[in-house]
Each structure stands twice: as C-alpha cells, then as structure tokens.
Scaffold this motif. Sequence first.
Motif, PDB file in Angstrom:
ATOM      1  N   UNK A   1      -7.140 -93.625 -82.906  1.00  0.00           N
ATOM      2  CA  UNK A   1      -6.366 -92.730 -82.297  1.00  0.00           C
ATOM      3  C   UNK A   1      -5.962 -91.581 -83.245  1.00  0.00           C
ATOM      4  N   UNK A   2      -5.572 -91.837 -84.261  1.00  0.00           N
ATOM      5  CA  UNK A   2      -5.140 -90.968 -85.464  1.00  0.00           C
ATOM      6  C   UNK A   2      -6.332 -90.129 -85.763  1.00  0.00           C
ATOM      7  N   UNK A   3      -7.680 -90.525 -85.874  1.00  0.00           N
ATOM      8  CA  UNK A   3      -8.728 -89.687 -86.360  1.00  0.00           C
ATOM      9  C   UNK A   3      -9.219 -88.872 -85.399  1.00  0.00           C
ATOM     10  N   UNK A   4      -8.994 -89.228 -84.084  1.00  0.00           N
ATOM     11  CA  UNK A   4      -9.404 -88.336 -82.844  1.00  0.00           C
ATOM     12  C   UNK A   4      -8.293 -87.252 -82.730  1.00  0.00           C
ATOM     13  N   UNK A   5      -6.978 -87.621 -83.176  1.00  0.00           N
ATOM     14  CA  UNK A   5      -5.929 -86.555 -82.946  1.00  0.00           C
ATOM     15  C   UNK A   5      -6.368 -85.603 -83.811  1.00  0.00           C
ATOM     16  N   UNK A   6      -6.434 -85.885 -85.044  1.00  0.00           N
ATOM     17  CA  UNK A   6      -6.564 -85.248 -86.031  1.00  0.00           C
ATOM     18  C   UNK A   6      -7.838 -84.158 -85.834  1.00  0.00           C
ATOM     19  N   UNK A   7      -8.936 -84.819 -85.323  1.00  0.00           N
ATOM     20  CA  UNK A   7      -9.950 -83.782 -84.909  1.00  0.00           C
ATOM     21  C   UNK A   7      -9.692 -82.874 -83.940  1.00  0.00           C
ATOM     22  N   UNK A   8      -8.883 -83.237 -82.983  1.00  0.00           N
ATOM     23  CA  UNK A   8      -8.471 -82.414 -81.954  1.00  0.00           C
ATOM     24  C   UNK A   8      -7.679 -81.054 -82.652  1.00  0.00           C
ATOM     25  N   UNK A   9      -7.101 -81.662 -83.612  1.00  0.00           N
ATOM     26  CA  UNK A   9      -5.804 -80.456 -84.471  1.00  0.00           C
ATOM     27  C   UNK A   9      -6.958 -79.247 -85.098  1.00  0.00           C
ATOM     28  N   UNK A  10      -8.019 -80.010 -85.593  1.00  0.00           N
ATOM     29  CA  UNK A  10      -9.129 -78.970 -86.409  1.00  0.00           C
ATOM     30  C   UNK A  10      -9.752 -78.108 -85.302  1.00  0.00           C
ATOM     31  N   UNK A  11     -10.069 -78.917 -84.176  1.00  0.00           N
ATOM     32  CA  UNK A  11     -10.978 -78.314 -83.097  1.00  0.00           C
ATOM     33  C   UNK A  11     -10.108 -77.178 -82.484  1.00  0.00           C
ATOM     34  N   UNK A  12      -8.959 -77.590 -82.111  1.00  0.00           N
ATOM     35  CA  UNK A  12      -8.172 -76.711 -80.840  1.00  0.00           C
ATOM     36  C   UNK A  12      -7.210 -75.709 -81.669  1.00  0.00           C
ATOM     37  N   UNK A  13      -6.476 -76.363 -82.833  1.00  0.00           N
ATOM     38  CA  UNK A  13      -5.390 -75.583 -83.352  1.00  0.00           C
ATOM     39  C   UNK A  13      -5.704 -74.658 -84.775  1.00  0.00           C
ATOM     40  N   UNK A  14      -6.760 -74.874 -85.587  1.00  0.00           N
ATOM     41  CA  UNK A  14      -7.312 -74.288 -86.341  1.00  0.00           C
ATOM     42  C   UNK A  14      -7.894 -72.988 -86.124  1.00  0.00           C
ATOM     43  N   UNK A  15      -7.313 -71.994 -86.348  1.00  0.00           N
ATOM     44  CA  UNK A  15      -7.859 -70.631 -86.107  1.00  0.00           C
ATOM     45  C   UNK A  15      -8.435 -70.005 -87.429  1.00  0.00           C
ATOM     46  N   UNK A  16      -9.838 -69.900 -87.247  1.00  0.00           N
ATOM     47  CA  UNK A  16     -10.446 -69.158 -88.504  1.00  0.00           C
ATOM     48  C   UNK A  16     -10.333 -67.914 -88.783  1.00  0.00           C
ATOM     49  N   UNK A  17      -9.791 -67.115 -87.809  1.00  0.00           N
ATOM     50  CA  UNK A  17      -9.417 -65.644 -87.979  1.00  0.00           C
ATOM     51  C   UNK A  17      -7.960 -65.705 -88.826  1.00  0.00           C
TER      52      UNK A  17
ATOM     53  N   UNK B   1       3.351 -89.492 -71.379  1.00  0.00           N
ATOM     54  CA  UNK B   1       3.299 -88.545 -70.450  1.00  0.00           C
ATOM     55  C   UNK B   1       3.146 -87.106 -70.887  1.00  0.00           C
ATOM     56  N   UNK B   2       3.233 -86.827 -72.029  1.00  0.00           N
ATOM     57  CA  UNK B   2       2.925 -85.474 -72.553  1.00  0.00           C
ATOM     58  C   UNK B   2       1.748 -85.380 -73.490  1.00  0.00           C
ATOM     59  N   UNK B   3       0.910 -86.293 -73.448  1.00  0.00           N
ATOM     60  CA  UNK B   3      -0.547 -86.055 -73.859  1.00  0.00           C
ATOM     61  C   UNK B   3      -1.372 -85.619 -72.780  1.00  0.00           C
ATOM     62  N   UNK B   4      -2.244 -84.582 -73.189  1.00  0.00           N
ATOM     63  CA  UNK B   4      -3.344 -83.712 -72.483  1.00  0.00           C
ATOM     64  C   UNK B   4      -4.618 -84.245 -72.771  1.00  0.00           C
ATOM     65  N   UNK B   5      -5.430 -85.159 -71.855  1.00  0.00           N
ATOM     66  CA  UNK B   5      -6.500 -85.752 -72.346  1.00  0.00           C
ATOM     67  C   UNK B   5      -7.580 -84.665 -72.477  1.00  0.00           C
ATOM     68  N   UNK B   6      -7.523 -83.380 -71.545  1.00  0.00           N
ATOM     69  CA  UNK B   6      -8.460 -82.581 -71.753  1.00  0.00           C
ATOM     70  C   UNK B   6      -8.472 -81.781 -73.443  1.00  0.00           C
ATOM     71  N   UNK B   7      -7.416 -81.605 -73.641  1.00  0.00           N
ATOM     72  CA  UNK B   7      -7.242 -80.944 -74.993  1.00  0.00           C
ATOM     73  C   UNK B   7      -7.258 -81.935 -75.880  1.00  0.00           C
ATOM     74  N   UNK B   8      -7.059 -83.217 -75.790  1.00  0.00           N
ATOM     75  CA  UNK B   8      -6.975 -84.084 -76.770  1.00  0.00           C
ATOM     76  C   UNK B   8      -5.560 -83.999 -77.807  1.00  0.00           C
ATOM     77  N   UNK B   9      -4.691 -83.270 -77.253  1.00  0.00           N
ATOM     78  CA  UNK B   9      -3.422 -82.998 -77.857  1.00  0.00           C
ATOM     79  C   UNK B   9      -2.128 -83.434 -77.096  1.00  0.00           C
ATOM     80  N   UNK B  10      -1.068 -83.327 -77.946  1.00  0.00           N
ATOM     81  CA  UNK B  10       0.349 -83.663 -77.014  1.00  0.00           C
ATOM     82  C   UNK B  10       1.135 -82.318 -77.024  1.00  0.00           C
ATOM     83  N   UNK B  11       2.002 -82.244 -76.237  1.00  0.00           N
ATOM     84  CA  UNK B  11       2.528 -81.030 -76.003  1.00  0.00           C
ATOM     85  C   UNK B  11       4.139 -81.380 -75.645  1.00  0.00           C
TER      86      UNK B  11
END
Length: 874
Positions: free
Chosen positions: A329-345, A251-261
């Motif tokens: 599931x684990x690989x996709x979630x890790x990829x979403x972390x790199x894509x959404x959460x990693x801030x290059x700046x 219930x706390x998984x966001x399919x658009x973001x591919x992440x949990x909140x």
Amino acid sequence: MARPSYNTFASFTSAGLGKFKSRSEVDELPQHSGKGSSAETKQDGRLSAADSVLFRVATIISVIGVLAIMIYAVFEPRAVPHHPGSSIIKVPSRLKNDAAKGTSFLDHDKPISAFAGKTFLKHNIPFIDIPDSLVQDVYYYRWTTIQRNLRYIKAGTGYMCTEFVQPVGYAKAFGSIDAAAGHQIDESRWLRDTFYGDDYIHLYTRGPADALQYTQWILDAASRRAMVTGDSDYLAAQLDDMVRVWHLWDSVYDETAGLYYYQPVWDAQELSLPGFIADPNGTDWDLRKDGPDTFRPSHNAYMVANARAIARAANLARDGLLEVQFSKIADDLEDAMYKRMWAPEQEFFMDIIRPNNPNLTRLTGREQVGLFPYRFGIGLNKSYAQPAVDSMFDPQGFLSTYGPTTLEIRDPWFYATKPDDYCCYWNGMSWPYSTGHTLKSLAEIYRSQTTNVTAEQYFLYLKMYAKTQQKDGQPYVAESHYPFLDSWSADSWNHSEHYDHSTNNDDVITGLFGIIPQPDDTLKISPIVPSNWTYFALENLSYHGHLVTVLYDKYGSKYNVGKGVTVFVDGTEVYNGIEKTILIPMPPPILPDEALVNIAANPTGPGQYPAINATYTHAGDFHFKAIDGVLFYDTIPDNRWTNDGSPNSNDTLTVTFARPRNISSVTLALYSDVERGGVIDVPASIEIYGPHGLLAVVDDSSSLLPNDLNEISFDPVETGSIAVNMFRKSSDVYVGVCELEIWTPPVPGPTYYAVDAYLTGQDTSVVLDEASVLTTNGAVVGGLTSDSNVAFSGIVSSGGSSELTLSYSNAGNSTVVLSVEVNQVAQTSLSLLPSKGKYVDITATVTLAVGKNYVSLRGGSDNVDVKLETLRLV
C-alpha cells in the motif's frame, strides 16, 4: 447567580486551626467561615439538574466530614506538632523505576532558571551546550511549551497534549486536535517519562480522540517514537488499532488517481492556494477559506508514512500478511505521488484540485507542502531533492527573513501581510507547523548525500526558525509569523500563547545533534553542525530507558574528556573518536513500571466527580481549574484558583471523590506572581485534613516551591474527601493553586467501579444508592438514557477473550439494552432485565487488546431507572 459554597471546615474555628501556625507570622485576619459568601464568584448561570444532584451529594459528604472533624477537635484538643507522617518531596515521581544515571558536565539550573515548573524540566529534558545562544535559548523555552500543553485527563486515560492552552470550540474529545498530534508525539518522545506519549497515542489508537478531523501522521510518529523508548511490544500491541485508524480514511481515497484527497482546511491549512484558485474573484468565502477537495503532497505523504508504520508494527507482531499488505500500500501510494503529483516543469510535488478536473491537472504554484514528503523518505534521489533544496534557499522561492513561507514568494497569490483580521492565512505566512516539517525534510536530504546542501545551510534554516520564535526580545511561539516583518501574524491574547503546533527540539536533537533512533539495540549519531564549531554537548538524553550524553570537543579542553566525540551511556564512557557518523551499541531497553494515576483530575467540570469547592475564590478565577488537569503558571493565559481578595487569613480547597479512596499524598502546584508584581505567593503554612482530622502540616514556607509541584505525604488513609487549608503570609498577600493532584497506584482490576468511569449524557451522573453495598457510600452511576456513555479506561489485559460481568440494577418493568465497545469497536450488547432495584450480574464475552483498553457502555432508557455498579473483566 453565584454557585453555592460548601465550606467543609466552615465551623472549624481558629481554636481548632490556629494552633498550627504562629499568629505572629500572619497579619490578624478573620479565619474563613460559612459567611464567606463572596466565594465562587465569576461563574454564572443556573445550576443544571446534574449540578444540583452533585452539589446535594457533595453537601451530604461535606457535612459528614465537618461533623467528624468537629468531634475530633472537641474531644482531642491539644497543641499539634509537625505531623510525623508528613513530608515535602520536591520532585514528585510518577514511576517506581527511575534508576538510570546520567552525567553532569553541564549546568542544569541556569538554563531553566527563568521558567516555571523547574522540577519537570530538570527531570525530563536533555540539556544542551552549543556556540549559538539564540538557538539554545529557544530550545529550552520550547520545552516549556510542551509542558504547558500536557493535560491530565483522568485516571486510566492519563495524559494528552493540547494545541491551545485554552480550549477551543472545535476541539474533539478532551480538547484534542489531531492536526499537530504527530508533531507533539515527535517532540515529547524525548521526555524521560514515557507515559506522556504512551497515554496520548492510546487516546487516538484506542480512545475517543478523532483521528479523522485533520490529516495526520500519528501512526508514523508512534512507530518512530517506539525506536526512542525501545518499547517494541507497545507498538506491536497497537497493530489492530493502527489498522482501524488507517481505514477511517477509506472514504477519501480515489481509486482512479490512487491518491487521498481532503479540503485544505482539514489539512490544517485554510486560505491556501487551492482555495484562491477555486475562488479567484473572492465571491465564495467558504470555498476560498476551506478550499476544494484536493490531492495534496502533505496528506498523501502522511498516508505513506502511516502505512509503513503499520507494516513495521506487523513485523514486530509477526504478522507477515499485514506487513506485506501495508508495505505494498505504501509503495503504490508513493508511486502514485511520483506519477500524479510530481511536476517535471516545476520540479516539485504539486497540489491537484479534484472537482471538475478529470485529467488531474496540477496547480502551477509551488507550496511548502511540496517539501513535506522528503521527511518521510519520499523523493530522496537527486532529481527530486536538488530542486527542493534550490527552492528553500531561493529569495523568490521560500526563503524569507522569518521564513520559510507557505507559498513561494514569486507566486501571484503570495501574501506578505494579511488583508484582514482573519487568523489563518497559509498563502505566504510563516507557520512553525510547516517549518518543523521542512527542517526534517532538509535533514533527510542532507543525509541522503544526493544534493549540494551543506551543514551550514541546515543551520541557517534552524537559526532562522529560532529568530522567528521571538517576541519582545524573548523566546516565544504563536500560530503564524509575517515573512518579512518582526511580528506574529496570528497571536491572539489568552489564546495563541505558547502554541503547541510544531516541533523545534526534535529538530535540534535529530537534526543538529544527529540523534537517529534505530529499530534495534543501537543508536546512530550523525550531527549536522557547522564546520567552524569547536564544541557541542547533548546531555542525559533518554533513549531506550538509558541516559545518553554526546560531547564534541575539538581541542579536548572544553569538557576535559578528550578530543573529538565522546559518548556516555548511564554515566559510563562507551566511545571516543573522530568519526562523523557513529553507531553505538546500547544495553537492552529499560522499560518503566506502570505509572501512578491522578484521581483528583476532572476533565468535565461541575456536574461530575471529583468535585471541588473553595471557601473563597477570586472573581477572575475558578476553583475547578485547580483539578482540570491543565497545569501552567502564567499570568496570561490563566489557569488557576486563588483567594485574591479574601477577607480570611486562611482558605480551604476541598476535593470530594465519588467513592472513598486510599491516598497517602497531595501534590500542589503552587502559584506565585509576587516576582511579577502580583499579590499571590506560596502559603505561610498548609494543613491537610481527612475524615478524622489532621493528616499533615507544612509549617515551613521556605520549603515550598513557587510555581512548581510540592508533594505532601502522610500516612495512608481511606477517605471520601480531602481538604487543603492554606494560610496567607500577610494581609496583602494571597495564595493560589494551579493544580491539585492526588497520585495513587492504578486500580489493578479485575473489578472496576462505574463511578470512576468518564460519564457523558445529559443526565448521566454519580448517585448514592442504599441498595449498593460495594462502596461505603453506595456510589453508583445513574441517569442512563439513550445518549449515555459510561467509558472505562486503563483496563489492563494480556490480550484475548475475556468474560465481562456488569453489576447493575433495573428498577423498571422493561429490559434496557447497552452496547459494549472495546477500543471504539462495537463487540456485543447487554440486555439488562428488570431486577426490582436489586443489583444483579450479567455477563458477555469480549476480546481485549494487550495493554490498556477502553471499554464503553453506551445507551440506557429515557423511561427506566437503571444504575451501574461495577464492571469485572477476567
């Protein structure tokens, strides 16, 4: 009003008791009698209906016991010698199989000499020897924090681990809080007795503990623990349960973001950066404290690790489909972390506030949670890991005197001190909870060899952590610490002491000593020690049921077994050399036999069985604390019964069971504070009574261990109650018990008594029914209403379909329906037809898991009298 006292031996005068102890050894004081009405002080309030029923039943049973003992005393008057069946076992064993032998290079007494519960420590912990006394002293102390927070719930359920030594209102089943359960499993996996972890994991995977209260990595911790115990079958058997726990988070998984909140407060971190960003002006306390729904690196890293744990369990269970599914599931979630959460700046894993943020814009402040993913194998290449290392050792980053900090020091919202008395600020304080994560991440980064971090830097962090864990010059851990002040920022009296919310010893073992568990019959050893160390030792580490000792002696003169690294397994040398990383072949795992169960434990207190009463209780104590499953020996926090202030020379604790039980020993955790300036000490002598009189005598006070376990054994006896009569040493010294335990083999099945189950519901209780003949006292469970739950635990099965047979009576004219849950999953229902008060059977088919199962019968009727007798599973 004061609770009534049921003095089982009130009429058993000095003529009956005094013969067993020389009166010259005890000052002249009156024997306890029924007039000891000052007993059971402190507890207030009127008796509930359930309490009244229980106490009436206990009174009847107690009177029967009194009459039997009086007859015994009258017709068999004699001087009683030391009972031939009695003995003291100073190290009670819960397991039959304890054959592994270790080494004895180190002193196993001196490092733990200042601690209570020495028998637990000496039996369970690995001993160490390193050149740094600060880290070493904290290591030994932190085993006592685990020891204090282990709680025995009840027979069948076994042990759990608490966060606070005193229960808190927001805790869930049996006082469980899942926030730090992963830390607790990580830390306790190195205890030699494996039942602590086995029981605790079951509480979450199959039992009633709430795995959705806080974010957690319980499944990952369970998987890594199985590599320590070598019990792969245990993990594989949990597969379906692990999948169930995983889907609680759907219930706390966001399919658009591919992440949990989740809100940061339920990520165990209130008053953290997202709350301050959402409420910058401080106008909404709840929003600032709890924070908005947030995608966090911590939570999502936990979920990656949990998914990979399920994949590993599926591999062990030979379920290829689930293994592939959860690996993806684990690989996709890790990829979403790199894509959404990693801030290059910022070169960091960042929080993302979810509400009103369609573009998923990241926060700009760097929080310590951004360091957590590395411990789970996420981000271990140089582009991700080097910036993390740089931030850890940056004085404007996370590095502080008593750090690391939970928010970078350079951040505008960083607080070096708290602005008010609220306990828990996570925007600058140093929290051991987070330090444990960070140390594991630093060790993983070091071993990845992708950064410039050194072993000296790792040890700097470990020593900084040990320096933080101090109070009044002694090792100590509370909730949170100021980053630059030598003081704990959250350390409430009788609440925060010895707070079990973090790891320390797991970091010493896996980080410093480099013990890296493997999924096969090998052990990898790769220490992270400073280059100037000339020695270290880790002795009798339990791994796969064997005892492993690792010695490093640069010159060969410290331990006299040769230069370099020497490894022993079960006392036999298996390696000597100079390699920095070693892979040791291990013998096949030795798995323990089934552990004994404590039938005296009562997690509920008055109103349920087992019941306990005392002839006298000090106003500041409570007799039920002697059977609540909580065991520690501190003055504060307190958890004990004492007779401090009693006018009697001897006082008695009597435990009454719901039904007669076969027992052959009583274990007493005896409290003594005389060396701390108190007035409580071990008894001058102890007598154990059963239904027909004296069972055992301990008349040598010097054989009793203060602040430790003392097992008194005797010839087997069937009894509905047991009484422990304790004599004081003198008129100004009293006696105390922190826990009274009675260990027996578990009920083998297939028949389980309803009165042994854990009962909840306003009116659900044990009652005596003459129509029931399966127990000699007619004990059954009654008072079943719509809110009732009769929860059986410890039902062992080889798995698969089973026939469930419930013996019940229905005295009404209408059918009552009970739902049947197995391991928290509803499987079927039972329609209990009217039976005119006679006991009849009803059957259904259920599916049990391999190993221990929880079976719950929920429901009842507010208008129909239904009683439950037994549950049979074949």
